[in-house]
Design a protein around this motif. Sequence first.
Motif, PDB file in Angstrom:
ATOM      1  N   CYS A 149      13.462   6.028 -12.845  1.00  0.00           N
ATOM      2  CA  CYS A 149      13.984   4.669 -13.061  1.00  0.00           C
ATOM      3  C   CYS A 149      13.230   3.656 -12.211  1.00  0.00           C
ATOM      4  O   CYS A 149      13.025   2.513 -12.630  1.00  0.00           O
ATOM      5  CB  CYS A 149      15.484   4.624 -12.765  1.00  0.00           C
ATOM      6  N   TYR A 150      12.818   4.088 -11.027  1.00  0.00           N
ATOM      7  CA  TYR A 150      12.030   3.195 -10.170  1.00  0.00           C
ATOM      8  C   TYR A 150      10.693   2.861 -10.833  1.00  0.00           C
ATOM      9  O   TYR A 150      10.285   1.698 -10.899  1.00  0.00           O
ATOM     10  CB  TYR A 150      11.794   3.853  -8.812  1.00  0.00           C
ATOM     11  N   ILE A 151      10.013   3.895 -11.336  1.00  0.00           N
ATOM     12  CA  ILE A 151       8.730   3.675 -12.002  1.00  0.00           C
ATOM     13  C   ILE A 151       8.921   2.786 -13.231  1.00  0.00           C
ATOM     14  O   ILE A 151       8.111   1.886 -13.504  1.00  0.00           O
ATOM     15  CB  ILE A 151       8.099   5.021 -12.389  1.00  0.00           C
ATOM     16  N   ARG A 152       9.986   3.013 -13.969  1.00  0.00           N
ATOM     17  CA  ARG A 152      10.265   2.197 -15.156  1.00  0.00           C
ATOM     18  C   ARG A 152      10.489   0.740 -14.759  1.00  0.00           C
ATOM     19  O   ARG A 152      10.009  -0.181 -15.438  1.00  0.00           O
ATOM     20  CB  ARG A 152      11.491   2.744 -15.879  1.00  0.00           C
ATOM     21  N   PHE A 153      11.194   0.511 -13.660  1.00  0.00           N
ATOM     22  CA  PHE A 153      11.453  -0.849 -13.182  1.00  0.00           C
ATOM     23  C   PHE A 153      10.149  -1.558 -12.825  1.00  0.00           C
ATOM     24  O   PHE A 153       9.911  -2.703 -13.231  1.00  0.00           O
ATOM     25  CB  PHE A 153      12.382  -0.798 -11.970  1.00  0.00           C
ATOM     26  N   VAL A 154       9.294  -0.872 -12.057  1.00  0.00           N
ATOM     27  CA  VAL A 154       8.034  -1.479 -11.618  1.00  0.00           C
ATOM     28  C   VAL A 154       7.108  -1.706 -12.808  1.00  0.00           C
ATOM     29  O   VAL A 154       6.491  -2.769 -12.942  1.00  0.00           O
ATOM     30  CB  VAL A 154       7.360  -0.594 -10.555  1.00  0.00           C
ATOM     31  N   ASP A 155       7.006  -0.711 -13.683  1.00  0.00           N
ATOM     32  CA  ASP A 155       6.141  -0.845 -14.859  1.00  0.00           C
ATOM     33  C   ASP A 155       6.552  -2.029 -15.734  1.00  0.00           C
ATOM     34  O   ASP A 155       5.702  -2.730 -16.297  1.00  0.00           O
ATOM     35  CB  ASP A 155       6.175   0.439 -15.690  1.00  0.00           C
ATOM     36  N   TYR A 156       7.851  -2.244 -15.849  1.00  0.00           N
ATOM     37  CA  TYR A 156       8.326  -3.318 -16.727  1.00  0.00           C
ATOM     38  C   TYR A 156       7.941  -4.689 -16.179  1.00  0.00           C
ATOM     39  O   TYR A 156       7.679  -5.619 -16.950  1.00  0.00           O
ATOM     40  CB  TYR A 156       9.842  -3.234 -16.906  1.00  0.00           C
ATOM     41  N   LYS A 157       7.909  -4.831 -14.860  1.00  0.00           N
ATOM     42  CA  LYS A 157       7.499  -6.102 -14.261  1.00  0.00           C
ATOM     43  C   LYS A 157       6.081  -6.471 -14.705  1.00  0.00           C
ATOM     44  O   LYS A 157       5.786  -7.628 -15.008  1.00  0.00           O
ATOM     45  CB  LYS A 157       7.566  -6.007 -12.736  1.00  0.00           C
ATOM     46  N   VAL A 158       5.211  -5.470 -14.727  1.00  0.00           N
ATOM     47  CA  VAL A 158       3.825  -5.703 -15.145  1.00  0.00           C
ATOM     48  C   VAL A 158       3.739  -5.845 -16.660  1.00  0.00           C
ATOM     49  O   VAL A 158       2.981  -6.667 -17.183  1.00  0.00           O
ATOM     50  CB  VAL A 158       2.920  -4.558 -14.639  1.00  0.00           C
ATOM     51  N   PHE A 159       4.525  -5.048 -17.381  1.00  0.00           N
ATOM     52  CA  PHE A 159       4.522  -5.111 -18.837  1.00  0.00           C
ATOM     53  C   PHE A 159       4.847  -6.525 -19.327  1.00  0.00           C
ATOM     54  O   PHE A 159       4.210  -7.034 -20.257  1.00  0.00           O
ATOM     55  CB  PHE A 159       5.541  -4.106 -19.387  1.00  0.00           C
ATOM     56  N   ARG A 160       5.824  -7.162 -18.715  1.00  0.00           N
ATOM     57  CA  ARG A 160       6.202  -8.526 -19.131  1.00  0.00           C
ATOM     58  C   ARG A 160       5.042  -9.491 -18.956  1.00  0.00           C
ATOM     59  O   ARG A 160       4.844 -10.401 -19.765  1.00  0.00           O
ATOM     60  CB  ARG A 160       7.406  -9.018 -18.327  1.00  0.00           C
ATOM     61  N   ARG A 161       4.277  -9.315 -17.879  1.00  0.00           N
ATOM     62  CA  ARG A 161       3.160 -10.217 -17.602  1.00  0.00           C
ATOM     63  C   ARG A 161       1.980  -9.975 -18.533  1.00  0.00           C
ATOM     64  O   ARG A 161       1.147 -10.864 -18.736  1.00  0.00           O
ATOM     65  CB  ARG A 161       2.701 -10.043 -16.148  1.00  0.00           C
ATOM     66  N   MET A 162       1.904  -8.761 -19.105  1.00  0.00           N
ATOM     67  CA  MET A 162       0.779  -8.410 -19.960  1.00  0.00           C
ATOM     68  C   MET A 162       1.119  -8.508 -21.443  1.00  0.00           C
ATOM     69  O   MET A 162       0.254  -8.285 -22.291  1.00  0.00           O
ATOM     70  CB  MET A 162       0.335  -6.974 -19.650  1.00  0.00           C
ATOM     71  N   GLU A 163       2.353  -8.852 -21.750  1.00  0.00           N
ATOM     72  CA  GLU A 163       2.808  -8.778 -23.138  1.00  0.00           C
ATOM     73  C   GLU A 163       2.051  -9.731 -24.056  1.00  0.00           C
ATOM     74  O   GLU A 163       1.837  -9.435 -25.230  1.00  0.00           O
ATOM     75  CB  GLU A 163       4.310  -9.051 -23.205  1.00  0.00           C
ATOM     76  N   TRP A 193      -5.901  -9.926 -11.570  1.00  0.00           N
ATOM     77  CA  TRP A 193      -6.008  -9.748 -10.127  1.00  0.00           C
ATOM     78  C   TRP A 193      -4.848  -8.891  -9.621  1.00  0.00           C
ATOM     79  O   TRP A 193      -3.719  -9.039 -10.078  1.00  0.00           O
ATOM     80  CB  TRP A 193      -6.004 -11.097  -9.413  1.00  0.00           C
ATOM     81  N   GLY A 194      -5.127  -8.025  -8.648  1.00  0.00           N
ATOM     82  CA  GLY A 194      -4.117  -7.094  -8.157  1.00  0.00           C
ATOM     83  C   GLY A 194      -3.408  -7.556  -6.906  1.00  0.00           C
ATOM     84  O   GLY A 194      -3.209  -6.762  -5.974  1.00  0.00           O
ATOM     85  N   ASP A 195      -3.000  -8.825  -6.860  1.00  0.00           N
ATOM     86  CA  ASP A 195      -2.313  -9.366  -5.683  1.00  0.00           C
ATOM     87  C   ASP A 195      -0.803  -9.296  -5.869  1.00  0.00           C
ATOM     88  O   ASP A 195      -0.272  -9.760  -6.888  1.00  0.00           O
ATOM     89  CB  ASP A 195      -2.722 -10.820  -5.447  1.00  0.00           C
ATOM     90  N   SER A 196      -0.118  -8.751  -4.893  1.00  0.00           N
ATOM     91  CA  SER A 196       1.337  -8.664  -4.924  1.00  0.00           C
ATOM     92  C   SER A 196       1.953 -10.003  -4.520  1.00  0.00           C
ATOM     93  O   SER A 196       1.250 -10.936  -4.117  1.00  0.00           O
ATOM     94  CB  SER A 196       1.819  -7.557  -3.984  1.00  0.00           C
ATOM     95  N   ASP A 197       3.273 -10.065  -4.597  1.00  0.00           N
ATOM     96  CA  ASP A 197       3.988 -11.311  -4.292  1.00  0.00           C
ATOM     97  C   ASP A 197       3.706 -11.801  -2.880  1.00  0.00           C
ATOM     98  O   ASP A 197       3.419 -12.981  -2.658  1.00  0.00           O
ATOM     99  CB  ASP A 197       5.494 -11.087  -4.485  1.00  0.00           C
ATOM    100  N   ASP A 198       3.791 -10.899  -1.904  1.00  0.00           N
ATOM    101  CA  ASP A 198       3.599 -11.336  -0.521  1.00  0.00           C
ATOM    102  C   ASP A 198       2.151 -11.733  -0.238  1.00  0.00           C
ATOM    103  O   ASP A 198       1.886 -12.643   0.554  1.00  0.00           O
ATOM    104  CB  ASP A 198       4.075 -10.277   0.481  1.00  0.00           C
ATOM    105  N   PRO A 232      -0.561  -9.926 -12.621  1.00  0.00           N
ATOM    106  CA  PRO A 232       0.566  -9.148 -13.153  1.00  0.00           C
ATOM    107  C   PRO A 232       1.507  -8.585 -12.092  1.00  0.00           C
ATOM    108  O   PRO A 232       2.643  -8.226 -12.413  1.00  0.00           O
ATOM    109  CB  PRO A 232      -0.123  -8.016 -13.924  1.00  0.00           C
ATOM    110  N   LEU A 233       1.057  -8.487 -10.839  1.00  0.00           N
ATOM    111  CA  LEU A 233       1.891  -7.925  -9.776  1.00  0.00           C
ATOM    112  C   LEU A 233       2.661  -8.993  -9.010  1.00  0.00           C
ATOM    113  O   LEU A 233       3.241  -8.698  -7.969  1.00  0.00           O
ATOM    114  CB  LEU A 233       1.024  -7.128  -8.784  1.00  0.00           C
ATOM    115  N   ARG A 234       2.708 -10.209  -9.532  1.00  0.00           N
ATOM    116  CA  ARG A 234       3.277 -11.317  -8.775  1.00  0.00           C
ATOM    117  C   ARG A 234       4.783 -11.152  -8.545  1.00  0.00           C
ATOM    118  O   ARG A 234       5.357 -11.807  -7.676  1.00  0.00           O
ATOM    119  CB  ARG A 234       2.983 -12.645  -9.461  1.00  0.00           C
ATOM    120  N   ASP A 235       5.467 -10.302  -9.297  1.00  0.00           N
ATOM    121  CA  ASP A 235       6.906 -10.097  -9.121  1.00  0.00           C
ATOM    122  C   ASP A 235       7.216  -8.880  -8.271  1.00  0.00           C
ATOM    123  O   ASP A 235       8.383  -8.470  -8.171  1.00  0.00           O
ATOM    124  CB  ASP A 235       7.585  -9.928 -10.487  1.00  0.00           C
ATOM    125  N   LEU A 236       6.209  -8.282  -7.642  1.00  0.00           N
ATOM    126  CA  LEU A 236       6.399  -7.063  -6.872  1.00  0.00           C
ATOM    127  C   LEU A 236       5.898  -7.253  -5.450  1.00  0.00           C
ATOM    128  O   LEU A 236       4.908  -7.942  -5.210  1.00  0.00           O
ATOM    129  CB  LEU A 236       5.663  -5.894  -7.525  1.00  0.00           C
TER     130      LEU A 236
END
Length: 368
Positions: free
Chosen positions: A31-45, A208-213, A249-253
């Motif tokens: 479920c954790y992997i699904r949660f993280v993957d979905y954050k990126v999926f929304r950005r790539m949709e 770009w692979g930059d996270s939120d922080d 795509p990682l801006r929400d993580l």
Amino acid sequence: MPGKQLSSPCMDCRDADSVFMIRSRRLCRNCYIRFVDYKVFRRMEKYRLRKDIPKTGPCRLLLPLSCGLGSAALLHMIHTQIEDFRSKPYGPAGFDLHVLLIDLSCISSRRLPRDDIVEVLQRRFPLASFTQLPLHSIFEFVPDLQEVLPKYAGQGYADDYLLSSKERLDAFRASISSATSAADVDSILLNRLVVAFAKRIDCLGVLWGDSDDRLAARTLASVSKGRGSSLTWQVSDGMSPFGLEFNFPLRDLFTVELQNYANSFPELADIIVPDTPLSDNVLTKNLSIDQLMLRYVSSQGTKYPGVMSNVTRTANKLEAPRMLTDRRRCALCDSFIHDLGGPTMDDKKSSSLPEFCYACDRSRPGLS
């Protein structure tokens, strides 16, 4: 028959023990992997569904890979997405992924994890294509910089065309004594190499692979360095001044969430090169503004993650400034020059020297 007793059930599926705590929710690994993957999926949709994109075939996207945590995790997530939509017989065309691996050993202590890294990556991510380049190949992809760098560095630097490209780049960087200016120039050269390569292979955009922080730290650092006008493309999704879409795509993580994700996939262990933590014994004056902001966000983000998220979300709402008087571009960073008025701009218009934007001008050796 009584069901399995769980000591700490996952709050989503209730079928397995929770392993991770994410945003006040206890989740199992799946479920954790699904949660993280979905954050990126929304950005790539939008690339998957081809909204507002010419439907002449799969569009090509470029992912710069430093073998850091963010870009490696992003590669894994997007490759999983490509596998998924290519497995469907009647799914959308999606996109093609090209990965640019840049050797940054000349500007940092980070080394590539292994000599055969491209072959290893190609085997593990067969649906993506890979290219490896050294940073000094910037002279090949952006030849005009050979004339700009000596004029940017000033009288303290003399370019020697008899040297190799790597030696010339090393000599130029050695002429910059300020840690902040050196970090600023390094990021500019990296950005220009990525953009030039993306254009050469006809990419629609850059991932770009930059996270939120990390985006929050870049936001604060950019404002401090006088690059506030570039936030609309440095930390925000959308069209950049270079004719390419920039997407984060990682801006929400958060970084800690990406670390938990990467730890769940052993195949990422020998690909990721961990960041070297900044020592507390290093004097503040020896750190660049980028390092100071990253240290601040890393420490405060653990205590107040919502505050750091607001920094990035607020920057993402900014619109490009409307002070453009013409389409003049900075000779170094290639972004548009905004007319702030004053005699300095007038002097530059009447001189034969290349024009630099406000931020690049104030970071020049002897002025920073």
